[in-house]
Scaffold this active site. Structure first.
Site, PDB file in Angstrom:
ATOM      1  N   LYS A  18       0.808  -1.256  -0.172  1.00  0.00           N
ATOM      2  CA  LYS A  18      -0.039  -0.037  -0.059  1.00  0.00           C
ATOM      3  C   LYS A  18       0.872   1.256  -0.030  1.00  0.00           C
ATOM      4  CE  LYS A  18      -1.761   2.684   3.374  1.00  0.00           C
ATOM      5  NZ  LYS A  18      -1.718   3.692   2.816  1.00  0.00           N
ATOM      6  N   GLY A  52       7.429   4.401   8.333  1.00  0.00           N
ATOM      7  CA  GLY A  52       6.316   5.352   8.482  1.00  0.00           C
ATOM      8  C   GLY A  52       6.722   6.040   9.905  1.00  0.00           C
ATOM      9  N   SER A  53       5.572   6.705  10.452  1.00  0.00           N
ATOM     10  CA  SER A  53       6.007   7.251  11.681  1.00  0.00           C
ATOM     11  C   SER A  53       6.082   6.295  12.858  1.00  0.00           C
ATOM     12  CB  SER A  53       4.947   8.475  12.225  1.00  0.00           C
ATOM     13  OG  SER A  53       3.554   7.406  12.075  1.00  0.00           O
ATOM     14  N   THR A  54       6.712   6.869  13.903  1.00  0.00           N
ATOM     15  CA  THR A  54       6.869   5.978  14.998  1.00  0.00           C
ATOM     16  C   THR A  54       5.583   5.511  15.740  1.00  0.00           C
ATOM     17  OG1 THR A  54       9.226   6.611  15.324  1.00  0.00           O
ATOM     18  CG2 THR A  54       7.888   5.817  17.329  1.00  0.00           C
ATOM     19  N   ASP A  55       4.534   6.544  15.772  1.00  0.00           N
ATOM     20  CA  ASP A  55       3.169   6.267  16.634  1.00  0.00           C
ATOM     21  C   ASP A  55       2.468   4.984  15.716  1.00  0.00           C
ATOM     22  OD1 ASP A  55       3.727   7.971  18.172  1.00  0.00           O
ATOM     23  OD2 ASP A  55       2.332   9.588  17.380  1.00  0.00           O
ATOM     24  N   VAL A  56       2.503   5.124  14.393  1.00  0.00           N
ATOM     25  CA  VAL A  56       1.786   3.987  13.835  1.00  0.00           C
ATOM     26  C   VAL A  56       2.670   2.751  13.695  1.00  0.00           C
ATOM     27  CG1 VAL A  56       1.248   3.332  11.454  1.00  0.00           C
ATOM     28  CG2 VAL A  56       0.766   5.603  11.922  1.00  0.00           C
ATOM     29  N   GLU A  64      10.404  14.683  15.876  1.00  0.00           N
ATOM     30  CA  GLU A  64      10.658  14.891  14.466  1.00  0.00           C
ATOM     31  C   GLU A  64       9.746  15.839  13.812  1.00  0.00           C
ATOM     32  OE1 GLU A  64       9.625  11.335  12.386  1.00  0.00           O
ATOM     33  OE2 GLU A  64      11.560  11.581  11.245  1.00  0.00           O
ATOM     34  N   GLU A  75      10.706   0.543  10.028  1.00  0.00           N
ATOM     35  CA  GLU A  75      11.634   1.758  10.043  1.00  0.00           C
ATOM     36  C   GLU A  75      10.989   2.803  10.008  1.00  0.00           C
ATOM     37  OE1 GLU A  75      12.980   4.730   8.578  1.00  0.00           O
ATOM     38  OE2 GLU A  75      13.156   4.116   6.511  1.00  0.00           O
ATOM     39  N   CYS A 129      13.021  10.554   6.928  1.00  0.00           N
ATOM     40  CA  CYS A 129      13.401  10.118   8.256  1.00  0.00           C
ATOM     41  C   CYS A 129      14.680  10.284   9.035  1.00  0.00           C
ATOM     42  CB  CYS A 129      13.017   8.652   8.264  1.00  0.00           C
ATOM     43  SG  CYS A 129      13.653   7.720   6.950  1.00  0.00           S
TER      44      CYS A 129
HETATM   45  P1  ADP Z   1       3.997   9.568   7.788  1.00  0.00           P
HETATM   46  O1  ADP Z   1       4.022  10.317   9.154  1.00  0.00           O
HETATM   47  O2  ADP Z   1       5.232   9.489   7.211  1.00  0.00           O
HETATM   48  O3  ADP Z   1       2.769   9.916   6.927  1.00  0.00           O
HETATM   49  P2  ADP Z   1       2.333   7.411   8.743  1.00  0.00           P
HETATM   50  O4  ADP Z   1       2.918   6.355   9.576  1.00  0.00           O
HETATM   51  O5  ADP Z   1       1.049   8.337   9.027  1.00  0.00           O
HETATM   52  O6  ADP Z   1       3.722   8.299   8.440  1.00  0.00           O
HETATM   53  O7  ADP Z   1       1.925   6.710   7.237  1.00  0.00           O
HETATM   54  C1  ADP Z   1       2.800   5.820   6.574  1.00  0.00           C
HETATM   55  C2  ADP Z   1       1.834   4.716   5.926  1.00  0.00           C
HETATM   56  O8  ADP Z   1       1.188   4.221   6.970  1.00  0.00           O
HETATM   57  C3  ADP Z   1       0.984   5.290   5.225  1.00  0.00           C
HETATM   58  O9  ADP Z   1       0.908   4.449   3.989  1.00  0.00           O
HETATM   59  C4  ADP Z   1      -0.408   5.289   5.787  1.00  0.00           C
HETATM   60  O10 ADP Z   1      -1.482   5.364   4.931  1.00  0.00           O
HETATM   61  C5  ADP Z   1      -0.021   4.034   6.476  1.00  0.00           C
HETATM   62  N1  ADP Z   1      -1.059   3.931   7.940  1.00  0.00           N
HETATM   63  C6  ADP Z   1      -1.484   4.905   8.621  1.00  0.00           C
HETATM   64  N2  ADP Z   1      -2.054   4.557   9.946  1.00  0.00           N
HETATM   65  C7  ADP Z   1      -1.919   3.061   9.665  1.00  0.00           C
HETATM   66  C8  ADP Z   1      -2.456   2.151  10.607  1.00  0.00           C
HETATM   67  N3  ADP Z   1      -2.904   2.472  11.736  1.00  0.00           N
HETATM   68  N4  ADP Z   1      -2.219   0.882  10.154  1.00  0.00           N
HETATM   69  C9  ADP Z   1      -1.223   0.616   9.087  1.00  0.00           C
HETATM   70  N5  ADP Z   1      -1.050   1.641   8.141  1.00  0.00           N
HETATM   71  C10 ADP Z   1      -1.335   2.895   8.374  1.00  0.00           C
END
Ligand code: ADP
Length: 790
Positions: free
Chosen positions: A191, A243-247, A396, A265, A299
């Site tokens: 995705k 992606g983000s650390t929270d996710v 960040e 990562e 990142c």
């Molecule tokens: P960024 O801060 O780089 O936007 P995110 O972590 O928000 O990073 O997004 C990175 C990817 O993770 C995107 O493809 C986003 O659609 C997807 N994403 C966001 N939330 C979730 C989740 N809860 N579970 C799985 N994928 C997610």
């Protein structure tokens, strides 16, 4: 002034626009609306959303929002394709990866234009960095496909991989995910991020053109919910996320207990350290690449400038001058430095964080330069007058904003650099090679660039320490995260443990005839349990054979503190660690009869064989200590990358119930060999072998704090350890419920986990467990880039 004289004065470039037309034509050929790419075909577009050009705000195309059904369809296609794809020879897979590389190269300008339109990054970057690296990644991994079985004997692919990527390097992140997955023999459902789906969709067409079998690569577009559906899908074997650390943490929690492979990562707040003896002009140019590359939406961006106090003023003045020459403009203009941020919401976020920085005392400098009217443009910014506690220093920002602090001594630089929950990358700038190479090992980050920055290559692993995630992308380590030992899929459930005899109703009854409670061992000293309670240890016939302390939260805290104070174990020489492990084996040999008797007492088994196996295991890992090491990579730049194998940090071990000695030693030995201090919870049922073991530790020169033994209720102690931020990794042999709990509770500081999930890992098996299985899990690779041959 005439025009030419004026140009000499201003050094003004004219515009050098790249045409958007080929990319727009490609979108038009799809009628401006896309379905998903599943099983080698486009689905009918469903509910769609707009993918916008952040430089203008105009819509580029409509993209489908993937539902759980779409994800399911894609997973089914990937599952069906896995059988034949994984059965192909490495050479066959290599040819496909090579064909993809060639096609990416052939259409590189189209990819670059589409990427810059969709993401807002300067065409100079998409053309010269993103897309060439994409091609390089597929070329490099074609080789891994062919050599997989030679380099990873006994390993098999996971199966179906769910891959979720961010928007900052849309096609490059896709390549980092898809190339190793396919090379290893997996199939994928990927995705892209909601802001930047288009190059992934163009890539789907490349897969078609390369003749890739249907279902091997499936692209499902959508938002976070689509990502969640991928993470939750029961027939996905591995999740790879950037992606983000929270996710990343949410995904760690969601996959806990599922047995899915996981690599993450995540974010960073990477230090950019400039010493007083640096080549300042080069360091300034490096800094432009570190923080204004891709508008700072990187990142590993060098977003925290740490500059030595003696040159601070001069450096900042030069930096401001350089910032005033940066050109922000149309991403398709080849003569601009900084393009558009990806979306209005990101611009807002960056502004809010900067405002917060100001409220907390920071001063913002922005050069007096033009911004295009409209679009997601921001000026490069520098924030001074900040301290480590300031939000803009800790968080960040993911935008073109640099924060700066100064330091006096190298020690202070290291302390500031490591004062973050992240650990993705770091840059060191100094003309003194001794200084640079002294600092590099002290920085807790997965990548360290010396006198350079933001270098990437397919042959060199990339990934984080601490809350920047785990697993690597690129290099041999990157391949490793898409493979697992073939035998893992045949593991059977562990036999149910025999129930322990019930505790006597009156605690005093347990102690009759026993005059000694085995002590715990913390920081090189015997320790009584904080609880003041002990627990009975029964023999096989229900007879009381001794007592052990009932460890609690406080004992764990003390043990973790002692282990952290012993982190120097990781920087002692490998030869030294080997010697100590050999010495442990030797001293255990002296006490063979005593340890064998203790095993028999607790389990009824003849103990000699187990003691011998434990001695052999100590020997095996003494042997590994100075051999499981790194590599020197040769990327196509004037640099080498030294892949250094480093310990993870403090490791918690929850040993199995069976084999009271070998069960612990089998896990302890690889952890110690690689330099990790350990907090060990021995067998709950039969802890006395490991409480006896402290005598062996003491006679073997093991420094205090390197091994700490806390006895008690395994599940309770496992939870405390998994939640403790002072623990960097945790290995747990336990039932499914305990394993799931450990994985969930590890989310706080994203500690690396290995759990047995109630499966029968027979740790006495030398074939499986005397090799790299645990060594890999006891280490992380740091790649140190050093200019070479320049
Ligand atoms: P960024 O801060 O780089 O936007 P995110 O972590 O928000 O990073 O997004 C990175 C990817 O993770 C995107 O493809 C986003 O659609 C997807 N994403 C966001 N939330 C979730 C989740 N809860 N579970 C799985 N994928 C997610």
């Amino acid at each position: 002034m005439n025009k030419i004289a004026q140009i000499f004065q201003t050094l003004e470039y004219g515009p050098a626009p790249e045409s958007a037309q080929p990319a727009l034509d490609w979108i038009k050929a799809h009628d401006g609306v896309f379905g998903h790419f599943i099983n080698g075909a486009w689905t009918k577009p469903g509910k769609t959303f707009s993918s916008d050009n952040p430089a203008t705000g105009e819509s580029l195309a409509q993209v489908s929002e993937g539902s759980a059904e779409d994800v399911d369809k894609a997973v089914k296609a990937a599952r069906a394709a896995f059988k034949s794809w994984s059965a192909l020879s490495g050479y066959e897979r290599a040819k496909y990866l090579y064909a993809i590389a060639r096609l990416v190269q052939k259409h590189s300008r189209l990819f670059a234009v589409l990427e810059s339109l969709d993401n807002g990054k300067p065409i100079r970057e998409s053309r010269d960095i993103d897309i060439p690296l994409v091609a390089r990644h597929f070329y490099h991994h074609a080789g891994w496909a062919q050599h997989r079985d030679r380099e990873f004997p006994g390993a098999v692919p996971y199966g179906v991989c769910g891959q979720i990527i961010p928007w900052n390097f849309p096609l490059l992140m896709l390549a980092w995910k898809i190339a190793p997955a396919l090379a290893a023999g997996n199939t994928v459902v990927l995705k892209p991020a909601e802001f930047t789906s288009l190059t992934a969709l163009l890539f789907a067409e490349i897969c078609e053109k390369a003749g890739l079998p249907k279902g091997v690569v499936n692209i499902v577009t959508g938002f976070g919910e689509t990502g969640q559906a991928i993470v939750a899908h029961p027939d996905i074997d591995k999740i790879a996320f950037t992606g983000s650390t929270d996710v990343g943490k949410a995904i760690r929690a969601a996959t806990a207990g599922t047995g899915k492979g996981l690599s993450l990562e995540l974010g960073g707040k990477s230090p950019y350290i400039v010493f007083e003896d640096a080549d300042i002009d080069s360091a300034i140019e490096g800094l432009v690449d570190a923080i204004w590359f891709n508008q700072g939406q990187v990142c590993c961006a060098g977003s925290r400038l740490l500059v030595q106090e003696s040159i601070e003023e001069r450096f900042i003045a030069k930096l401001k001058l350089r910032m005033s020459k940066l050109r922000v403009g149309d991403p398709l203009d080849k003569a601009i430095d900084i393009g558009a941020l990806v979306a209005p919401v990101q611009v807002e976020r960056v502004r809010e964080l900067m405002q917060k920085g100001i409220e907390e005392g920071g001063s913002v400098y922005e050069p007096d330069i033009d911004l295009p009217a409209g679009g997601c443009f921001l000026k490069p910014a520098l924030i001074t007058d900040v301290s480590p506690a300031n939000t803009v220093v800790a968080e960040e920002i993911f935008g073109p904003v640099l924060v700066v602090m100064s330091f006096r001594t190298p020690e202070e630089a290291v302390a500031l650099a490591n004062n973050t929950r992240y650990g993705l990358a770091a840059t060191i700038w100094s003309e003194n090679i001794n200084l640079a190479l002294d600092i590099a090992p002290k920085i807790k980050a997965g990548v360290v660039w010396i006198n350079g920055t933001n270098n990437f290559d397919a042959a060199v692993g990339f990934g984080g320490y601490k809350e920047s995630g785990f697993g690597r992308e690129g290099g041999k380590e990157g391949m490793g995260v898409y493979l697992k030992p073939a035998w893992e899929k045949d593991l059977k459930p562990a036999p149910a443990a025999k129930a322990s005899p019930a505790k006597p109703a009156n605690p005093l009854d347990a102690s009759q005839g026993i005059d000694q409670t085995a002590k715990m061992y913390i920081g090189g000293k015997q320790a009584r349990p904080d609880s003041g309670y002990s627990r009975p240890v029964f023999g096989p016939a229900g007879n009381l054979v001794g007592e052990a302390g009932e460890g609690n939260r406080k004992d764990i805290r003390n043990a973790v503190e002692a282990a952290r104070a012993a982190l120097g174990w990781g920087t002692s020489s490998a030869h030294n660690r080997a010697q100590i492990l050999y010495f442990l084996a030797e001293n255990l040999q002296y006490r063979r009869a005593e340890f064998a008797a203790r095993i028999k007492e607790q389990t009824g088994e003849k103990g000699e064989a187990e003691v011998d196996a434990a001695i052999e295991r100590l020997f095996a890992f003494a042997g590994w200590a100075d051999k499981y090491d790194g590599a020197v990579h040769n990327p196509p730049l004037r640099a080498i990358a030294a892949a250094m194998v480093e310990p993870i940090g403090v490791l918690a071990i929850l040993a199995p119930q069976a084999r009271p000695l070998l069960g612990s030693v089998a896990l302890l030995a690889p952890a110690l060999a690689m330099g990790n201090p350990v907090v060990l919870v021995p067998s709950e049922k039969s802890p006395l072998s490991m409480t006896d073991f402290y005598q062996v530790l003491e006679t073997s020169d093991v420094p205090s704090g390197v091994v700490n033994v806390v006895t008690g209720d395994s599940a309770v102690l496992a939870k405390t350890l998994a939640e403790h931020d002072g623990i960097d990794a945790i290995w747990c042999v336990g039932d499914a419920a305990t394993s799931t709990m450990v994985e969930k509770a590890s989310v706080g500081n994203l500690k690396q986990t290995w759990t047995s999930r109630g499966l029968n890992y027979d740790l006495s098996d030398t074939e499986k467990f005397e090799g790299d299985y645990f060594l890999r899990r006891a280490t992380q690779v740091k790649n140190v880039w050093v200019p070479y041959g320049a």
